[in-house]
Design a protein around this motif. Sequence first.
Motif, PDB file in Angstrom:
ATOM      1  N   ASP A 162      -4.851   2.276  -0.692  1.00 64.79           N
ATOM      2  CA  ASP A 162      -5.116   2.866   0.614  1.00 64.79           C
ATOM      3  C   ASP A 162      -4.576   1.941   1.715  1.00 64.79           C
ATOM      4  O   ASP A 162      -4.970   0.774   1.793  1.00 64.79           O
ATOM      5  CB  ASP A 162      -6.625   3.046   0.777  1.00 64.79           C
ATOM      6  N   PRO A 163      -3.665   2.438   2.575  1.00 61.34           N
ATOM      7  CA  PRO A 163      -3.161   1.582   3.660  1.00 61.34           C
ATOM      8  C   PRO A 163      -4.267   1.031   4.556  1.00 61.34           C
ATOM      9  O   PRO A 163      -4.126  -0.063   5.124  1.00 61.34           O
ATOM     10  CB  PRO A 163      -2.233   2.523   4.444  1.00 61.34           C
ATOM     11  N   ALA A 164      -5.376   1.765   4.690  1.00 58.19           N
ATOM     12  CA  ALA A 164      -6.475   1.292   5.530  1.00 58.19           C
ATOM     13  C   ALA A 164      -7.263   0.174   4.867  1.00 58.19           C
ATOM     14  O   ALA A 164      -7.957  -0.587   5.542  1.00 58.19           O
ATOM     15  CB  ALA A 164      -7.409   2.454   5.871  1.00 58.19           C
ATOM     16  N   SER A 165      -7.168   0.082   3.538  1.00 58.40           N
ATOM     17  CA  SER A 165      -7.887  -0.949   2.784  1.00 58.40           C
ATOM     18  C   SER A 165      -7.182  -1.119   1.444  1.00 58.40           C
ATOM     19  O   SER A 165      -7.516  -0.446   0.470  1.00 58.40           O
ATOM     20  CB  SER A 165      -9.350  -0.540   2.569  1.00 58.40           C
ATOM     21  N   PRO A 166      -6.167  -1.999   1.363  1.00 58.08           N
ATOM     22  CA  PRO A 166      -5.342  -2.103   0.161  1.00 58.08           C
ATOM     23  C   PRO A 166      -6.098  -2.444  -1.118  1.00 58.08           C
ATOM     24  O   PRO A 166      -5.556  -2.262  -2.216  1.00 58.08           O
ATOM     25  CB  PRO A 166      -4.339  -3.201   0.523  1.00 58.08           C
ATOM     26  N   ARG A 174      -8.617  -0.785  -2.073  1.00 57.95           N
ATOM     27  CA  ARG A 174      -9.204   0.479  -2.513  1.00 57.95           C
ATOM     28  C   ARG A 174      -8.101   1.426  -2.979  1.00 57.95           C
ATOM     29  O   ARG A 174      -7.046   1.525  -2.356  1.00 57.95           O
ATOM     30  CB  ARG A 174      -9.996   1.118  -1.364  1.00 57.95           C
ATOM     31  N   PHE A 175      -8.357   2.144  -4.076  1.00 57.86           N
ATOM     32  CA  PHE A 175      -7.381   3.073  -4.635  1.00 57.86           C
ATOM     33  C   PHE A 175      -7.707   4.509  -4.213  1.00 57.86           C
ATOM     34  O   PHE A 175      -8.882   4.893  -4.138  1.00 57.86           O
ATOM     35  CB  PHE A 175      -7.351   2.997  -6.157  1.00 57.86           C
ATOM     36  N   ARG A 176      -6.652   5.290  -3.969  1.00 59.35           N
ATOM     37  CA  ARG A 176      -6.784   6.716  -3.680  1.00 59.35           C
ATOM     38  C   ARG A 176      -6.186   7.508  -4.838  1.00 59.35           C
ATOM     39  O   ARG A 176      -5.058   7.225  -5.266  1.00 59.35           O
ATOM     40  CB  ARG A 176      -6.045   7.079  -2.386  1.00 59.35           C
ATOM     41  N   ALA A 182       0.833  -1.202   0.000  1.00 59.36           N
ATOM     42  CA  ALA A 182       0.000   0.000   0.000  1.00 59.36           C
ATOM     43  C   ALA A 182       0.867   1.252   0.000  1.00 59.36           C
ATOM     44  O   ALA A 182       2.071   1.200   0.255  1.00 59.36           O
ATOM     45  CB  ALA A 182      -0.926  -0.003   1.206  1.00 59.36           C
ATOM     46  N   ALA A 183       0.223   2.386  -0.297  1.00 55.22           N
ATOM     47  CA  ALA A 183       0.889   3.698  -0.272  1.00 55.22           C
ATOM     48  C   ALA A 183       2.115   3.738  -1.181  1.00 55.22           C
ATOM     49  O   ALA A 183       3.136   4.343  -0.838  1.00 55.22           O
ATOM     50  CB  ALA A 183       1.253   4.081   1.157  1.00 55.22           C
ATOM     51  N   ILE A 184       2.014   3.103  -2.345  1.00 55.35           N
ATOM     52  CA  ILE A 184       3.070   3.153  -3.360  1.00 55.35           C
ATOM     53  C   ILE A 184       2.449   3.757  -4.615  1.00 55.35           C
ATOM     54  O   ILE A 184       1.754   3.070  -5.372  1.00 55.35           O
ATOM     55  CB  ILE A 184       3.662   1.760  -3.637  1.00 55.35           C
ATOM     56  N   PRO A 185       2.617   5.056  -4.849  1.00 53.45           N
ATOM     57  CA  PRO A 185       1.940   5.726  -5.960  1.00 53.45           C
ATOM     58  C   PRO A 185       2.393   5.209  -7.325  1.00 53.45           C
ATOM     59  O   PRO A 185       3.576   4.941  -7.544  1.00 53.45           O
ATOM     60  CB  PRO A 185       2.326   7.198  -5.775  1.00 53.45           C
ATOM     61  N   PHE A 186       1.429   5.097  -8.230  1.00 57.35           N
ATOM     62  CA  PHE A 186       1.713   4.633  -9.591  1.00 57.35           C
ATOM     63  C   PHE A 186       0.814   5.357 -10.576  1.00 57.35           C
ATOM     64  O   PHE A 186      -0.155   6.020 -10.193  1.00 57.35           O
ATOM     65  CB  PHE A 186       1.523   3.118  -9.697  1.00 57.35           C
ATOM     66  N   VAL A 189      -4.826  10.677 -17.226  1.00 60.40           N
ATOM     67  CA  VAL A 189      -3.648  10.238 -16.472  1.00 60.40           C
ATOM     68  C   VAL A 189      -3.876  10.559 -14.999  1.00 60.40           C
ATOM     69  O   VAL A 189      -4.212  11.690 -14.647  1.00 60.40           O
ATOM     70  CB  VAL A 189      -2.369  10.932 -16.959  1.00 60.40           C
ATOM     71  N   GLN A 190      -3.692   9.570 -14.140  1.00 63.18           N
ATOM     72  CA  GLN A 190      -3.801   9.748 -12.694  1.00 63.18           C
ATOM     73  C   GLN A 190      -2.556   9.196 -12.008  1.00 63.18           C
ATOM     74  O   GLN A 190      -1.917   8.273 -12.519  1.00 63.18           O
ATOM     75  CB  GLN A 190      -4.993   8.986 -12.122  1.00 63.18           C
ATOM     76  N   VAL A 191      -2.243   9.749 -10.854  1.00 57.07           N
ATOM     77  CA  VAL A 191      -1.334   9.109  -9.914  1.00 57.07           C
ATOM     78  C   VAL A 191      -2.193   8.608  -8.760  1.00 57.07           C
ATOM     79  O   VAL A 191      -2.919   9.394  -8.131  1.00 57.07           O
ATOM     80  CB  VAL A 191      -0.253  10.076  -9.396  1.00 57.07           C
TER      81      VAL A 191
END
Length: 370
Positions: A357-361, A363-365, A258-262, A351-353
């Motif tokens: 989500d660390p609280a729920s891997p 789910r995407f933020r 989690a929390a690894i932006p792509f 295009v998104q970064v």
Amino acid sequence: MNSPPWPPAAERTDGSAVRIGALVPLTRPGWVEAGRHLLAGLDLAVGEANDAGGIAGRPLELVVRDTAADPERAAAAVDELAGLGVAALAGEYHSVVARAAAARADALGLPFLCSSAVLDGLTEQPTEWVARLSPPQSRGWQVYADFLLGAGHSRIAVAAQPSVYWASGTRVLRDYLTPRGGTVIELDMSVLTPTAVRDELVGHRATALLLLVGHPEPAVSIVRSVRRDQRLARIMIGAPAGQPEFAEWVTLLGDDGAAIPFLRYRPERLGALGTRVETTLCERLAEAPSFVAFEGYDTIAVLADLLRTHGKDRARTAASWPRVDVAGTRGRIRFSRVPGVNVWQWAVPPVQVVDRDPASPDRFRILHAG
């Protein structure tokens, strides 16, 4: 995985079908999960085109060839498919493989709509035969660089393996970040181990580490190694090429993934078509579809429209790229000439970064859009 989760329709031999050749990585060392999603989108769109009457009453048929991330194998597949009389080529995920396929398609005069490869230099010279849906790497990775600067990162390490694709990405980042006060530190993963990366990060005082390496390895091992070093508790790990997009990432890494932006190529909200396609792809894949699956669907949507309008003559198809105006799952698709890109290009794919989500891997933020 050596095959898709459902068999594409059997290939016809009676000449009644209009055939599209599909290049897809379905075996290692190809990114098999990406290939599975790409094929899911391609296959769904073919089925819907046939439900709507096919091409002037003739069925549309997908002739699938596994590239296995091998440029030579892809080039040979293009030769084979051209000989089988396909009207056009579709697909491919890996940029280096797509480049080999594009060069061969250009030489043979075979229209190729590249679904998912982003390398700017898809061909050496301008060509009328090749078009592309995914954004060029220079655009997507500049959006990612903007995100890094906005998040306060100016000392950015890239753990990179030798590759035209990774070298191109590093160059895009450096060219964009350096004039804006950023520093790009290259870590050569042909000589460093995942454990050795940790000391390099500490020594260079990097605040971000970008994974420009293969999946699952060494990407997974690097993440595990860095996450377990308390000296690096504040470092951001990023993966602009999109490794965390697929479910396998969470399976292998769990909370560490989690929390690894792509980078992800889809809008914040899908329209009616995208929502309907997403629902069907969820059922077929038994998981949320990646943006790669949408790219596959959109590829066939464009080619089917061209074939209905202009017939299966290859030259007429290639001449019609600038007249494409098709509703895709992620927006209206039109092609133009983009500076620095030698193929017909959908100029404005979203295009998104994002990250998990660390609280729920699962789910995407959305962290940034460009």
